[in-house]
Scaffold this motif. Structure first.
Motif, PDB file in Angstrom:
ATOM      1  N   TRP A 118     -27.383  62.403 -21.673  1.00 36.14           N
ATOM      2  CA  TRP A 118     -26.822  61.300 -20.894  1.00 36.14           C
ATOM      3  C   TRP A 118     -27.855  60.188 -20.696  1.00 36.14           C
ATOM      4  O   TRP A 118     -27.534  59.002 -20.811  1.00 36.14           O
ATOM      5  N   GLU A 119     -29.099  60.546 -20.402  1.00 34.87           N
ATOM      6  CA  GLU A 119     -30.132  59.544 -20.189  1.00 34.87           C
ATOM      7  C   GLU A 119     -30.366  58.705 -21.446  1.00 34.87           C
ATOM      8  O   GLU A 119     -30.621  57.502 -21.358  1.00 34.87           O
ATOM      9  N   LYS A 120     -30.255  59.313 -22.614  1.00 36.27           N
ATOM     10  CA  LYS A 120     -30.539  58.601 -23.854  1.00 36.27           C
ATOM     11  C   LYS A 120     -29.348  57.807 -24.381  1.00 36.27           C
ATOM     12  O   LYS A 120     -29.517  56.711 -24.917  1.00 36.27           O
ATOM     13  N   TYR A 121     -28.139  58.355 -24.236  1.00 35.61           N
ATOM     14  CA  TYR A 121     -26.999  57.765 -24.930  1.00 35.61           C
ATOM     15  C   TYR A 121     -25.955  57.127 -24.012  1.00 35.61           C
ATOM     16  O   TYR A 121     -25.191  56.269 -24.472  1.00 35.61           O
ATOM     17  N   LYS A 122     -25.878  57.545 -22.757  1.00 35.00           N
ATOM     18  CA  LYS A 122     -24.973  56.939 -21.776  1.00 35.00           C
ATOM     19  C   LYS A 122     -23.537  56.827 -22.308  1.00 35.00           C
ATOM     20  O   LYS A 122     -22.861  55.807 -22.140  1.00 35.00           O
ATOM     21  N   THR A 123     -23.053  57.878 -22.945  1.00 37.76           N
ATOM     22  CA  THR A 123     -21.697  57.898 -23.470  1.00 37.76           C
ATOM     23  C   THR A 123     -21.206  59.341 -23.504  1.00 37.76           C
ATOM     24  O   THR A 123     -21.996  60.273 -23.301  1.00 37.76           O
ATOM     25  N   SER A 124     -19.909  59.528 -23.726  1.00 39.13           N
ATOM     26  CA  SER A 124     -19.404  60.896 -23.868  1.00 39.13           C
ATOM     27  C   SER A 124     -20.075  61.535 -25.084  1.00 39.13           C
ATOM     28  O   SER A 124     -20.310  60.881 -26.106  1.00 39.13           O
ATOM     29  N   LEU A 125     -20.346  62.826 -24.959  1.00 33.78           N
ATOM     30  CA  LEU A 125     -21.282  63.442 -25.887  1.00 33.78           C
ATOM     31  C   LEU A 125     -20.986  64.926 -26.048  1.00 33.78           C
ATOM     32  O   LEU A 125     -20.595  65.602 -25.104  1.00 33.78           O
ATOM     33  N   ILE A 126     -21.170  65.415 -27.264  1.00 34.19           N
ATOM     34  CA  ILE A 126     -21.251  66.853 -27.524  1.00 34.19           C
ATOM     35  C   ILE A 126     -22.614  67.117 -28.144  1.00 34.19           C
ATOM     36  O   ILE A 126     -22.971  66.516 -29.166  1.00 34.19           O
ATOM     37  N   ILE A 127     -23.374  67.991 -27.507  1.00 31.99           N
ATOM     38  CA  ILE A 127     -24.709  68.355 -27.994  1.00 31.99           C
ATOM     39  C   ILE A 127     -24.628  69.767 -28.562  1.00 31.99           C
ATOM     40  O   ILE A 127     -24.245  70.710 -27.861  1.00 31.99           O
ATOM     41  N   VAL A 128     -24.983  69.916 -29.822  1.00 30.18           N
ATOM     42  CA  VAL A 128     -24.989  71.230 -30.470  1.00 30.18           C
ATOM     43  C   VAL A 128     -26.439  71.648 -30.657  1.00 30.18           C
ATOM     44  O   VAL A 128     -27.193  70.995 -31.388  1.00 30.18           O
ATOM     45  N   ASP A 129     -26.823  72.712 -29.987  1.00 30.85           N
ATOM     46  CA  ASP A 129     -28.201  73.191 -30.037  1.00 30.85           C
ATOM     47  C   ASP A 129     -28.256  74.454 -30.891  1.00 30.85           C
ATOM     48  O   ASP A 129     -27.738  75.509 -30.516  1.00 30.85           O
ATOM     49  N   PHE A 130     -28.884  74.338 -32.067  1.00 39.30           N
ATOM     50  CA  PHE A 130     -28.976  75.455 -33.008  1.00 39.30           C
ATOM     51  C   PHE A 130     -30.261  76.228 -32.742  1.00 39.30           C
ATOM     52  O   PHE A 130     -31.309  75.956 -33.337  1.00 39.30           O
ATOM     53  N   GLY A 131     -30.195  77.183 -31.850  1.00 36.97           N
ATOM     54  CA  GLY A 131     -31.332  78.035 -31.538  1.00 36.97           C
ATOM     55  C   GLY A 131     -30.993  79.478 -31.840  1.00 36.97           C
ATOM     56  O   GLY A 131     -30.271  79.783 -32.796  1.00 36.97           O
ATOM     57  N   CYS A 138     -20.795  69.660 -23.456  1.00 41.31           N
ATOM     58  CA  CYS A 138     -19.943  68.471 -23.396  1.00 41.31           C
ATOM     59  C   CYS A 138     -20.273  67.640 -22.157  1.00 41.31           C
ATOM     60  O   CYS A 138     -20.318  68.176 -21.043  1.00 41.31           O
ATOM     61  N   ILE A 139     -20.470  66.351 -22.363  1.00 40.01           N
ATOM     62  CA  ILE A 139     -20.736  65.413 -21.268  1.00 40.01           C
ATOM     63  C   ILE A 139     -19.664  64.330 -21.328  1.00 40.01           C
ATOM     64  O   ILE A 139     -19.392  63.770 -22.404  1.00 40.01           O
ATOM     65  N   LYS A 237     -26.164  63.038 -36.036  1.00 37.88           N
ATOM     66  CA  LYS A 237     -27.618  62.952 -36.218  1.00 37.88           C
ATOM     67  C   LYS A 237     -28.294  64.163 -35.599  1.00 37.88           C
ATOM     68  O   LYS A 237     -27.707  64.873 -34.776  1.00 37.88           O
ATOM     69  N   ILE A 238     -29.537  64.385 -35.998  1.00 41.41           N
ATOM     70  CA  ILE A 238     -30.387  65.397 -35.376  1.00 41.41           C
ATOM     71  C   ILE A 238     -31.336  64.694 -34.420  1.00 41.41           C
ATOM     72  O   ILE A 238     -31.984  63.711 -34.782  1.00 41.41           O
ATOM     73  N   ASP A 239     -31.399  65.194 -33.205  1.00 37.97           N
ATOM     74  CA  ASP A 239     -32.340  64.688 -32.201  1.00 37.97           C
ATOM     75  C   ASP A 239     -33.294  65.846 -31.885  1.00 37.97           C
ATOM     76  O   ASP A 239     -33.059  66.627 -30.965  1.00 37.97           O
ATOM     77  N   PRO A 240     -34.371  65.987 -32.650  1.00 45.12           N
ATOM     78  CA  PRO A 240     -35.155  67.225 -32.626  1.00 45.12           C
ATOM     79  C   PRO A 240     -35.883  67.516 -31.322  1.00 45.12           C
ATOM     80  O   PRO A 240     -36.167  68.673 -31.012  1.00 45.12           O
ATOM     81  N   TYR A 241     -36.215  66.476 -30.537  1.00 40.89           N
ATOM     82  CA  TYR A 241     -37.016  66.687 -29.333  1.00 40.89           C
ATOM     83  C   TYR A 241     -36.196  66.549 -28.052  1.00 40.89           C
ATOM     84  O   TYR A 241     -36.748  66.304 -26.980  1.00 40.89           O
ATOM     85  N   LEU A 242     -34.885  66.698 -28.158  1.00 41.20           N
ATOM     86  CA  LEU A 242     -33.997  66.416 -27.030  1.00 41.20           C
ATOM     87  C   LEU A 242     -34.344  67.248 -25.798  1.00 41.20           C
ATOM     88  O   LEU A 242     -34.419  66.716 -24.681  1.00 41.20           O
ATOM     89  N   THR A 243     -34.568  68.544 -25.961  1.00 42.55           N
ATOM     90  CA  THR A 243     -34.842  69.404 -24.808  1.00 42.55           C
ATOM     91  C   THR A 243     -36.165  69.026 -24.149  1.00 42.55           C
ATOM     92  O   THR A 243     -36.259  68.939 -22.917  1.00 42.55           O
ATOM     93  N   LEU A 244     -37.188  68.784 -24.952  1.00 46.34           N
ATOM     94  CA  LEU A 244     -38.475  68.376 -24.388  1.00 46.34           C
ATOM     95  C   LEU A 244     -38.351  67.040 -23.664  1.00 46.34           C
ATOM     96  O   LEU A 244     -38.926  66.843 -22.592  1.00 46.34           O
ATOM     97  N   GLU A 245     -37.594  66.109 -24.253  1.00 47.96           N
ATOM     98  CA  GLU A 245     -37.401  64.818 -23.598  1.00 47.96           C
ATOM     99  C   GLU A 245     -36.644  64.983 -22.288  1.00 47.96           C
ATOM    100  O   GLU A 245     -36.923  64.283 -21.310  1.00 47.96           O
ATOM    101  N   GLY A 246     -35.711  65.935 -22.247  1.00 48.61           N
ATOM    102  CA  GLY A 246     -35.014  66.216 -20.992  1.00 48.61           C
ATOM    103  C   GLY A 246     -35.960  66.693 -19.914  1.00 48.61           C
ATOM    104  O   GLY A 246     -35.820  66.323 -18.739  1.00 48.61           O
ATOM    105  N   LEU A 247     -36.944  67.499 -20.298  1.00 47.65           N
ATOM    106  CA  LEU A 247     -37.944  67.963 -19.333  1.00 47.65           C
ATOM    107  C   LEU A 247     -38.815  66.803 -18.840  1.00 47.65           C
ATOM    108  O   LEU A 247     -39.245  66.785 -17.684  1.00 47.65           O
ATOM    109  N   TYR A 248     -39.050  65.847 -19.719  1.00 47.75           N
ATOM    110  CA  TYR A 248     -39.786  64.637 -19.314  1.00 47.75           C
ATOM    111  C   TYR A 248     -38.953  63.818 -18.322  1.00 47.75           C
ATOM    112  O   TYR A 248     -39.460  63.377 -17.285  1.00 47.75           O
ATOM    113  N   TYR A 249     -37.664  63.617 -18.623  1.00 51.46           N
ATOM    114  CA  TYR A 249     -36.789  62.878 -17.706  1.00 51.46           C
ATOM    115  C   TYR A 249     -36.712  63.580 -16.348  1.00 51.46           C
ATOM    116  O   TYR A 249     -36.730  62.923 -15.300  1.00 51.46           O
ATOM    117  N   LEU A 250     -36.634  64.906 -16.380  1.00 48.95           N
ATOM    118  CA  LEU A 250     -36.568  65.661 -15.127  1.00 48.95           C
ATOM    119  C   LEU A 250     -37.829  65.443 -14.301  1.00 48.95           C
ATOM    120  O   LEU A 250     -37.761  65.239 -13.078  1.00 48.95           O
TER     121      LEU A 250
END
Length: 256
Positions: A118-131, A138-139, A237-250
């Motif tokens: 949400w912080e990066k894209y400010k739009t409705s979103l589906i994030i698929v995390d392949f771990g 869903c946002i 697209k692939i956003d490879p550092y999304l989780t780490l960036e979320g920790l930065y935003y937090l």
């Protein structure tokens, strides 16, 4: 500098952020249950030295963890040896609106991904995390975390095949099969895993999008994303550092 740590079931990913949010160091190691906080400290110090970063330069520690037995050691290490403040992501610290039945059950990584998305894209979103697992989060267009879906991950599914079937070999998933009909065992395994998980991914994205009632942006993250995204018709697209960036935003939100 902030040290962001994403402790997953298989791997622990660390990123060092400068004040303005630039990643200056990135490293990964296998998730293991340490015997002491000092063990983590030594491992961390060795990685930081590769980037010429001193422990004293780390002013904060932001953690997302889905392995409870490892978390206490990381928190102890941070408070005792590294930083004055340690921030742990959970449903009480991640400030996003949630439309969930039981927020406390949601993994910290999923909450952090929702925050970052949400912080990066400010739009409705589906994030698929392949771990280790594949998570779909869903946002809404108003920034509300709606929940999502969880499926077995590509790696653990492949490992289950290798362990439970005596004659099936381990394979390299980085090579995409040239055709769907496998003419030998290895190509048949690649087809089943790569195209099978692509089908699972795209079908779930389609179902989730329809239920959201919008046309969400679809992004992927996680270490296994590189195997599926090239085959997917739904992921943008692939956003490879999304989780780490979320920790930065937090951390920026909660910074003392």
């Amino acid at each position: 500098m902030l040290l962001a740590v994403d402790i997953g079931n298989t791997s622990t990913v660390c990123g060092v952020f400068e004040e303005k949010g630039n990643i200056t160091a990135l490293f990964t190691f296998k998730t293991e249950i340490p015997v002491s906080s000092e063990e983590i400290l030594i491992k961390l110090k060795n990685f930081l030295e590769l980037y010429k970063i001193k422990l004293k330069d780390i002013k904060g520690l932001s953690i997302a963890c889905v392995v409870p037995s490892a978390l206490n050691y990381w928190v102890e290490m941070g408070k005792k040896w590294l930083a004055r403040e340690v921030l742990v992501a959970d449903h009480t610290t991640v400030d996003i609106p949630m439309d969930l039945l039981y927020p406390s059950e949601v993994g910290a990584d999923r909450l952090i991904n929702a925050l970052a998305g949400w912080e990066k894209y400010k739009t409705s979103l589906i994030i698929v995390d392949f771990g280790t697992a594949i998570t779909f989060d869903c946002i809404s267009e108003k920034g509300v975390y709606l929940g999502g879906a969880i499926a077995p991950g590509l790696f653990i599914s492949a490992e289950a095949l290798f362990k439970k079937t005596a004659k099936l070999p381990k394979i390299d998933l980085s090579e995409i099969p040239l055709q769907t009909i496998g003419k030998d065992t290895i190509s048949a395994l690649k087809t089943g895993l790569l195209y099978g998980f692509t089908g699972l991914t795209d079908y779930l994205i389609d179902k989730l999008s329809k239920e959201m009632g919008s046309s969400p942006k679809v992004i992927a993250t996680g270490g296994m994303a590189k195997f599926i995204v090239p085959l997917s018709k739904k992921i943008e697209k692939i956003d490879p550092y999304l989780t780490l960036e979320g920790l930065y935003y937090l951390w920026k939100q909660k910074k003392p």
